[in-house]
Design a protein around this motif. Sequence first.
Motif, PDB file in Angstrom:
ATOM      1  N   THR A   1      18.554  47.775  80.092  1.00  0.00           N
ATOM      2  CA  THR A   1      18.639  48.710  78.999  1.00  0.00           C
ATOM      3  C   THR A   1      18.052  47.863  77.676  1.00  0.00           C
ATOM      4  O   THR A   1      17.747  46.451  77.845  1.00  0.00           O
ATOM      5  N   ASP A   2      17.597  48.350  76.724  1.00  0.00           N
ATOM      6  CA  ASP A   2      16.745  48.111  75.671  1.00  0.00           C
ATOM      7  C   ASP A   2      17.317  48.679  74.435  1.00  0.00           C
ATOM      8  O   ASP A   2      17.304  50.034  74.130  1.00  0.00           O
ATOM      9  N   SER A   3      18.380  48.102  73.453  1.00  0.00           N
ATOM     10  CA  SER A   3      18.955  48.529  72.431  1.00  0.00           C
ATOM     11  C   SER A   3      18.056  49.209  71.191  1.00  0.00           C
ATOM     12  O   SER A   3      18.576  49.977  70.408  1.00  0.00           O
ATOM     13  N   ASP A   4      16.794  48.531  71.256  1.00  0.00           N
ATOM     14  CA  ASP A   4      16.045  49.041  70.123  1.00  0.00           C
ATOM     15  C   ASP A   4      14.530  49.599  70.659  1.00  0.00           C
ATOM     16  O   ASP A   4      13.797  49.551  69.639  1.00  0.00           O
ATOM     17  N   GLY A   5      14.684  49.842  71.630  1.00  0.00           N
ATOM     18  CA  GLY A   5      13.566  50.365  72.343  1.00  0.00           C
ATOM     19  C   GLY A   5      13.531  50.866  73.691  1.00  0.00           C
ATOM     20  O   GLY A   5      14.497  51.313  74.195  1.00  0.00           O
ATOM     21  N   THR A   6      12.183  50.711  74.427  1.00  0.00           N
ATOM     22  CA  THR A   6      12.448  50.919  75.758  1.00  0.00           C
ATOM     23  C   THR A   6      11.934  49.981  76.707  1.00  0.00           C
ATOM     24  O   THR A   6      11.189  48.747  76.012  1.00  0.00           O
ATOM     25  N   ILE A   7      12.303  49.880  77.996  1.00  0.00           N
ATOM     26  CA  ILE A   7      11.903  48.907  78.906  1.00  0.00           C
ATOM     27  C   ILE A   7      10.471  49.110  79.346  1.00  0.00           C
ATOM     28  O   ILE A   7      10.223  50.399  79.968  1.00  0.00           O
ATOM     29  N   ALA A   8       9.631  48.280  79.198  1.00  0.00           N
ATOM     30  CA  ALA A   8       8.138  48.609  79.354  1.00  0.00           C
ATOM     31  C   ALA A   8       7.827  48.468  80.916  1.00  0.00           C
ATOM     32  O   ALA A   8       6.898  49.078  81.512  1.00  0.00           O
ATOM     33  N   SER A   9       8.316  47.254  81.397  1.00  0.00           N
ATOM     34  CA  SER A   9       8.079  46.865  82.905  1.00  0.00           C
ATOM     35  C   SER A   9       9.338  46.152  83.750  1.00  0.00           C
ATOM     36  O   SER A   9      10.176  45.563  82.942  1.00  0.00           O
ATOM     37  N   TYR A  10       9.408  46.296  85.074  1.00  0.00           N
ATOM     38  CA  TYR A  10      10.194  45.676  85.677  1.00  0.00           C
ATOM     39  C   TYR A  10       9.514  44.860  86.922  1.00  0.00           C
ATOM     40  O   TYR A  10       8.609  45.318  87.545  1.00  0.00           O
ATOM     41  N   SER A  11       9.715  43.650  87.067  1.00  0.00           N
ATOM     42  CA  SER A  11       9.169  42.752  88.160  1.00  0.00           C
ATOM     43  C   SER A  11      10.280  41.986  88.642  1.00  0.00           C
ATOM     44  O   SER A  11      11.259  41.487  88.418  1.00  0.00           O
ATOM     45  N   TRP A  12      10.223  42.367  90.381  1.00  0.00           N
ATOM     46  CA  TRP A  12      11.104  41.574  90.959  1.00  0.00           C
ATOM     47  C   TRP A  12      10.738  40.322  91.912  1.00  0.00           C
ATOM     48  O   TRP A  12       9.359  40.455  92.294  1.00  0.00           O
ATOM     49  N   MET A  13      11.281  39.252  91.571  1.00  0.00           N
ATOM     50  CA  MET A  13      10.805  37.882  92.201  1.00  0.00           C
ATOM     51  C   MET A  13      11.696  37.360  93.262  1.00  0.00           C
ATOM     52  O   MET A  13      12.768  37.383  93.288  1.00  0.00           O
ATOM     53  N   LEU A  14      10.947  36.977  94.293  1.00  0.00           N
ATOM     54  CA  LEU A  14      11.762  36.163  95.286  1.00  0.00           C
ATOM     55  C   LEU A  14      10.944  34.804  95.853  1.00  0.00           C
ATOM     56  O   LEU A  14       9.838  34.928  95.977  1.00  0.00           O
TER      57      LEU A  14
ATOM     58  N   ASP B   1      17.845  35.558  97.188  1.00  0.00           N
ATOM     59  CA  ASP B   1      18.411  35.421  95.552  1.00  0.00           C
ATOM     60  C   ASP B   1      16.847  36.213  94.945  1.00  0.00           C
ATOM     61  O   ASP B   1      15.887  35.451  94.831  1.00  0.00           O
ATOM     62  N   ILE B   2      16.996  37.439  94.587  1.00  0.00           N
ATOM     63  CA  ILE B   2      16.131  38.140  93.958  1.00  0.00           C
ATOM     64  C   ILE B   2      16.474  38.148  92.395  1.00  0.00           C
ATOM     65  O   ILE B   2      17.314  38.752  92.075  1.00  0.00           O
ATOM     66  N   THR B   3      15.226  37.878  91.624  1.00  0.00           N
ATOM     67  CA  THR B   3      15.285  37.789  90.266  1.00  0.00           C
ATOM     68  C   THR B   3      14.399  38.989  89.798  1.00  0.00           C
ATOM     69  O   THR B   3      13.193  39.363  90.169  1.00  0.00           O
ATOM     70  N   LEU B   4      15.103  39.762  88.771  1.00  0.00           N
ATOM     71  CA  LEU B   4      14.474  41.005  88.113  1.00  0.00           C
ATOM     72  C   LEU B   4      14.236  40.506  86.753  1.00  0.00           C
ATOM     73  O   LEU B   4      14.982  39.916  86.065  1.00  0.00           O
ATOM     74  N   VAL B   5      13.012  40.581  86.402  1.00  0.00           N
ATOM     75  CA  VAL B   5      12.332  40.282  84.941  1.00  0.00           C
ATOM     76  C   VAL B   5      11.942  41.650  84.244  1.00  0.00           C
ATOM     77  O   VAL B   5      11.012  42.362  84.685  1.00  0.00           O
ATOM     78  N   VAL B   6      12.887  42.065  83.183  1.00  0.00           N
ATOM     79  CA  VAL B   6      12.602  43.220  82.743  1.00  0.00           C
ATOM     80  C   VAL B   6      11.848  42.759  81.194  1.00  0.00           C
ATOM     81  O   VAL B   6      12.182  41.844  80.401  1.00  0.00           O
ATOM     82  N   THR B   7      10.658  43.755  80.762  1.00  0.00           N
ATOM     83  CA  THR B   7       9.782  43.361  79.432  1.00  0.00           C
ATOM     84  C   THR B   7       9.981  44.496  78.627  1.00  0.00           C
ATOM     85  O   THR B   7       9.771  45.925  79.117  1.00  0.00           O
ATOM     86  N   ASP B   8      10.283  44.498  77.423  1.00  0.00           N
ATOM     87  CA  ASP B   8      10.519  45.884  76.605  1.00  0.00           C
ATOM     88  C   ASP B   8       9.220  46.061  75.970  1.00  0.00           C
ATOM     89  O   ASP B   8       8.340  45.469  75.999  1.00  0.00           O
ATOM     90  N   ASP B   9       9.235  47.178  74.865  1.00  0.00           N
ATOM     91  CA  ASP B   9       7.992  47.788  74.452  1.00  0.00           C
ATOM     92  C   ASP B   9       7.781  46.638  73.114  1.00  0.00           C
ATOM     93  O   ASP B   9       6.463  46.787  72.690  1.00  0.00           O
ATOM     94  N   GLY B  10       8.378  45.788  73.080  1.00  0.00           N
ATOM     95  CA  GLY B  10       8.036  44.930  71.940  1.00  0.00           C
ATOM     96  C   GLY B  10       7.685  43.562  72.375  1.00  0.00           C
ATOM     97  O   GLY B  10       7.508  42.641  71.761  1.00  0.00           O
ATOM     98  N   GLY B  11       7.579  43.571  74.107  1.00  0.00           N
ATOM     99  CA  GLY B  11       7.116  42.267  74.623  1.00  0.00           C
ATOM    100  C   GLY B  11       8.472  41.423  74.848  1.00  0.00           C
ATOM    101  O   GLY B  11       8.131  40.208  75.454  1.00  0.00           O
ATOM    102  N   ALA B  12       9.628  41.635  74.591  1.00  0.00           N
ATOM    103  CA  ALA B  12      10.591  40.604  74.730  1.00  0.00           C
ATOM    104  C   ALA B  12      11.030  41.010  76.313  1.00  0.00           C
ATOM    105  O   ALA B  12      10.949  41.987  76.901  1.00  0.00           O
ATOM    106  N   GLN B  13      11.466  39.828  76.808  1.00  0.00           N
ATOM    107  CA  GLN B  13      12.030  40.008  78.332  1.00  0.00           C
ATOM    108  C   GLN B  13      13.408  39.339  78.613  1.00  0.00           C
ATOM    109  O   GLN B  13      14.008  38.467  77.707  1.00  0.00           O
ATOM    110  N   ASN B  14      13.965  39.913  79.816  1.00  0.00           N
ATOM    111  CA  ASN B  14      15.246  39.385  80.192  1.00  0.00           C
ATOM    112  C   ASN B  14      15.111  39.146  81.724  1.00  0.00           C
ATOM    113  O   ASN B  14      14.603  40.099  82.551  1.00  0.00           O
TER     114      ASN B  14
END
Length: 475
Positions: A1-14, A35-48
């Motif tokens: 989720t993105d509280s102040d915008g939208t998620i621009a991309s989803y990247s799955w890493m192994l 162990d698969i890692t999900l990297v999400v980037t919002d419309d402001g360029g922030a990641q989690n």
Amino acid sequence: TDSDGTIASYSWMLNAVEIATGVNPTVDVPVGANDITLVVTDDGGAQNIDTVLVTVNSPNVAPTAAAGPDQTLTDGDNNGVEPVTLDGSGSTDADGTIASYSWMLNAVEIATGVNPTVNVPVGANDITLTVTDDDGAQNIDTVLVTANAYINQPPTAAAGPDQTLTDSDNNGVEPVTLDGSGSTDSDGTIASYSWMLNAVEIATGVNPTVNVPVGANDITLVVTDDGGAVAFDNVLVTVNAGGAARVTSNLIALYDFEEGGGAAVNDVSGYGSPLNLSIRDTAATSWGAGTLTINSPTFVESGIPASKINNAIMASGAFTSEAWIAAANDTQNGPARIVTLSEDVDDRNYTLGQGVGRTDPTAIQARLEIDPVSGYQIRINAPVGTIVPGQLLHVVYTRTADGTSTMYVNGTPVASGVAAGSLANWDPNYTLTLANEPGWSQRPWLGAFHLVAFYDRALSGAEVGQNFNAGPQDG
């Protein structure tokens, strides 16, 4: 989720490699823990980032069934089936455990478990083992169990060692105990024992005692087992004829010289009270096997009246005197007294001696008193040359009630005479003496005694021959 915008991309890493993008991608992941890692980037360029563990398990491997080696059995009790123990212990499951064992014959479950014991019918039996693992996977294996029809093995007969016996009582047969105890049956028991002689059953059982005739007897043992099979063995039982039996009818005195030592010579006739004799000087004698040898002058005497002999003969008017003797020399005479029922040299009932008067010392003379008052007597003589020093002789004198007297040497009549008259005038008080004459004038005889006997009847020629054939021993 993105509280102040939208998620621009989803990247799955192994393992630091992107394997997918998007919200819900589908990807292949290897077996194991991922162990698969999900990297999400919002419309402001922030990641989690966040991680998910994806575990891929290997697929279930089916178990391996092992029904054991083929087996061959025999129907041991001939009932059409035979028990067999099956063996599924060799079955395995590489990735788990075996949950169940099922044994099938002709599409019917006949047992469960690793090592069941079941009855299988005679014949070839293809038994299928189905094993199921803890994940439900199954595997099968087949074992061939062959149950052969019952074949009874014959027994082994053992009739025992050959036996040799002697007809101890001269009755033509002798008891023998047979022995079949060595017989065996490897696959059962022996049901019966039958003993056959000349194709006739003479006994049954393991150790019977039977009478078998004189001669060689080939006896067959037939054993039958509990399956009806038979076996045979033979035993040779040889019964030798016994020595000729002595005549015992009307025997009134018997001396067999079996004492072996001492001063007593026992009357073993079994008639009346024994008229035992005593050796006056044992130093003058020597004992042997069934013999008493007189080496120097002495007396073998009753010491009391020989009443049982005298009275029996006086009553019957007939008698037999028998002696087995071997003279020490061919010079003694007088006659030298061998056997005498008398009081002295002049008074007698009966005397058997060596020599005719004071002549012919190789002859034997019998003197029988008919009338003591008148001195009437009969004397009969065995021929000159009868006595040979050391030679064993069987000397028998018989007198019938009608007065016929006969002397036998070694079973053959050698002299006879007739003197009518009664023996009722005998003196019942005369003693019995061997090897000498009682009273005032001696007539010693030297030699060996083997047997002396009296009967109160005259033995027939055949009976005299029977006693001669029996030999000098009383058995």
